[in-house]
Design a protein around this motif. Structure first.
Motif, PDB file in Angstrom:
ATOM      1  N   THR A 176       0.655  -0.901  -0.079  1.00 35.83           N
ATOM      2  CA  THR A 176       0.081  -0.233   0.391  1.00 35.83           C
ATOM      3  C   THR A 176       1.157   1.475  -0.225  1.00 35.83           C
ATOM      4  N   MET A 177       0.742   2.025  -0.433  1.00 30.30           N
ATOM      5  CA  MET A 177       0.475   3.738  -0.801  1.00 30.30           C
ATOM      6  C   MET A 177       0.145   5.324   0.057  1.00 30.30           C
ATOM      7  N   ARG A 178       0.005   5.581   1.103  1.00 29.47           N
ATOM      8  CA  ARG A 178      -0.738   6.349   1.395  1.00 29.47           C
ATOM      9  C   ARG A 178      -0.033   7.982   1.261  1.00 29.47           C
ATOM     10  N   VAL A 179      -0.933   8.942   0.573  1.00 32.14           N
ATOM     11  CA  VAL A 179      -0.963  10.449   0.614  1.00 32.14           C
ATOM     12  C   VAL A 179      -1.616  11.089   1.571  1.00 32.14           C
ATOM     13  N   THR A 180      -1.026  12.235   2.384  1.00 30.02           N
ATOM     14  CA  THR A 180      -1.365  12.798   2.916  1.00 30.02           C
ATOM     15  C   THR A 180      -0.669  13.850   3.234  1.00 30.02           C
ATOM     16  N   LYS A 181      -1.669  15.609   3.338  1.00 26.79           N
ATOM     17  CA  LYS A 181      -1.555  16.784   3.662  1.00 26.79           C
ATOM     18  C   LYS A 181      -1.639  17.390   4.260  1.00 26.79           C
ATOM     19  N   ASN A 182      -1.230  17.696   5.001  1.00 26.13           N
ATOM     20  CA  ASN A 182      -0.239  18.599   5.865  1.00 26.13           C
ATOM     21  C   ASN A 182      -1.038  17.780   7.251  1.00 26.13           C
ATOM     22  N   GLY A 183      -1.173  16.386   7.209  1.00 22.33           N
ATOM     23  CA  GLY A 183      -0.893  15.611   8.187  1.00 22.33           C
ATOM     24  C   GLY A 183      -2.475  14.688   8.111  1.00 22.33           C
ATOM     25  N   LYS A 184      -3.153  14.715   6.683  1.00 18.42           N
ATOM     26  CA  LYS A 184      -4.715  14.449   6.487  1.00 18.42           C
ATOM     27  C   LYS A 184      -4.229  13.566   5.454  1.00 18.42           C
ATOM     28  N   LEU A 185      -4.752  12.375   5.360  1.00 15.97           N
ATOM     29  CA  LEU A 185      -5.218  11.064   4.662  1.00 15.97           C
ATOM     30  C   LEU A 185      -6.191  11.700   3.604  1.00 15.97           C
ATOM     31  N   VAL A 186      -5.477  11.610   2.163  1.00 16.04           N
ATOM     32  CA  VAL A 186      -6.136  11.873   0.891  1.00 16.04           C
ATOM     33  C   VAL A 186      -6.323  10.857   0.106  1.00 16.04           C
ATOM     34  N   LYS A 187      -5.458   9.838   0.722  1.00 16.26           N
ATOM     35  CA  LYS A 187      -5.491   8.978  -0.797  1.00 16.26           C
ATOM     36  C   LYS A 187      -4.343   7.257  -0.492  1.00 16.26           C
ATOM     37  N   THR A 188      -5.389   6.669   0.108  1.00 13.93           N
ATOM     38  CA  THR A 188      -4.541   5.039  -0.022  1.00 13.93           C
ATOM     39  C   THR A 188      -4.346   4.354  -1.621  1.00 13.93           C
ATOM     40  N   MET A 189      -3.185   3.417  -1.634  1.00 11.91           N
ATOM     41  CA  MET A 189      -3.024   2.754  -3.170  1.00 11.91           C
ATOM     42  C   MET A 189      -2.272   1.776  -2.949  1.00 11.91           C
ATOM     43  N   PRO A 190      -3.380   1.073  -4.105  1.00 12.67           N
ATOM     44  CA  PRO A 190      -1.913  -0.279  -3.987  1.00 12.67           C
ATOM     45  C   PRO A 190      -1.568  -0.703  -4.417  1.00 12.67           C
ATOM     46  N   ILE A 191      -0.102  -1.443  -4.229  1.00 16.29           N
ATOM     47  CA  ILE A 191       1.626  -1.018  -4.545  1.00 16.29           C
ATOM     48  C   ILE A 191       2.200  -2.076  -4.672  1.00 16.29           C
ATOM     49  N   ASP A 192       3.189  -2.851  -6.005  1.00 12.87           N
ATOM     50  CA  ASP A 192       4.403  -3.065  -5.719  1.00 12.87           C
ATOM     51  C   ASP A 192       5.181  -2.847  -5.736  1.00 12.87           C
TER      52      ASP A 192
END
Length: 330
Positions: A176-192
């Motif tokens: 998984t890959m998580r993207v946050t903006k100023n401490g808040k979760l924006v998006k979680t994506m599947p990864i390899d």
């Protein structure tokens, strides 16, 4: 998948203009001398020859290859200031060089310079930059010595702004890959990510740059040049966010179109086509990407902008002037 080292900054071309002055000595004018008989006689005095002068040649110039980030840009919170010299700087000259690299910020920042080599010195805060910080670098290098006989002939000014605190965390075992903006979760994506045989780098890497398409070859990164090898590849792939000079990217791969369930790369992080395009549009230079759970270990600090993979004591070890607090200005 990966490729070789790419350029990451605007080159600064410098030159030296050498000026020499000369002076002329005027000759004496004829003078009148009285004879004992009182009759006037005229005698011309000899004109002295100019004294030879020697002009000492100016020392060769101390030149810079690049200063990163480029002036006028907005960067992520993990972006260092990186200065590359064309010629080696002596260890004895490091403190003087650092003292002439003056950093002014809109809020106080505790940081230090670190010499990765005798030609590269980076500045980073002890932690990340605070979002919204305005930063300027005044490199007053005119007449400053590099300790090897070269002397600076130019001053430089770079100014940039730190954008939002956009951070990325990648879990290799969790896919998984998580993207946050100023401490808040924006998006979680599947990864390899990379396989056990070809693992991804661990640690924090600031985004170097990004390109809509990159040709990636196994030969260019030393994996395989044999077209019959199962590890051989030569692909042009889209939506590429660059993490290391050794060839680590976050991108889409045609060989792994539906990531999230397995190991699918030779060290890169694979996203689906839609997610790769979204992240490409999101990412900016200097955004921190932290990869965890890979057996390879942390990327070396100078493999791109992995500066935060060094602890603060490690960072200070090669600093000439040590820890500083920046000057606060507008």
């Amino acid at each position: 998948m990966g490729r070789g080292k790419t350029g990451i900054a605007i080159a600064l071309v410098t030159g030296a203009v050498l000026a020499a002055t000369s002076a002329c000595n005027g000759g004496g004018s004829p003078s009148a001398a009285s004879s004992p008989s009182g009759s006037g006689s005229s005698a011309a005095s000899a004109t002295p020859k100019p004294s030879p002068t020697t002009t000492k040649p100016a020392p060769p110039p101390m030149l810079l290859e690049t200063i990163t980030p480029m002036t006028g840009t907005t960067v992520g919170v993990a972006m260092p200031i990186s200065v590359l010299f064309t010629n080696a700087v002596a260890t004895s000259a490091r403190a003087s060089i650092e003292q002439h690299l003056k950093i002014t910020t809109s809020v106080p920042v505790t940081g230090a310079w670190h010499w990765f080599s005798d030609t590269r010195v980076d500045f980073r805060p002890q932690g990340y930059w605070k979002a919204g910080t305005k930063v300027s670098l005044d490199a007053a290098l005119t007449n400053v010595s590099n300790g090897h006989g070269r002397v600076g002939v130019h001053d430089y000014h770079h100014a940039f702004t730190v954008g939002d605190d956009d951070e990325v965390t990648v879990s290799v075992p969790g896919h998984t890959m998580r993207v946050t903006k100023n401490g808040k979760l924006v998006k979680t994506m599947p990864i390899d990510a990379g396989s056990p045989d070809w693992p991804s780098w661990d640690g924090t890497m600031a985004v170097i740059d990004k390109q809509p398409k990159v040709r990636m070859t196994s030969c260019s990164v030393g994996i395989s040049c044999d077209k019959k090898s199962p590890n051989y590849y030569d692909l042009t792939l889209p939506w590429d966010v660059h993490l290391t000079n050794s060839g680590t990217y976050i991108h889409y791969s045609t060989g792994d179109p539906q990531p999230g369930h397995s190991y699918g790369s030779h060290g890169c992080v694979h996203l689906s086509l839609a997610d790769a395009k979204w992240f490409y549009n999101w990412a900016r230079q200097g955004d921190p990407v932290t990869i965890t759970g890979s057996p390879r270990g942390k990327a070396p600090g100078n493999n791109g902008y992995a500066d935060y993979n060094l602890s603060w004591p490690q960072w200070l070890q090669t600093s000439g002037a040590g820890q500083i607090t920046t000057t606060v200005g507008a």
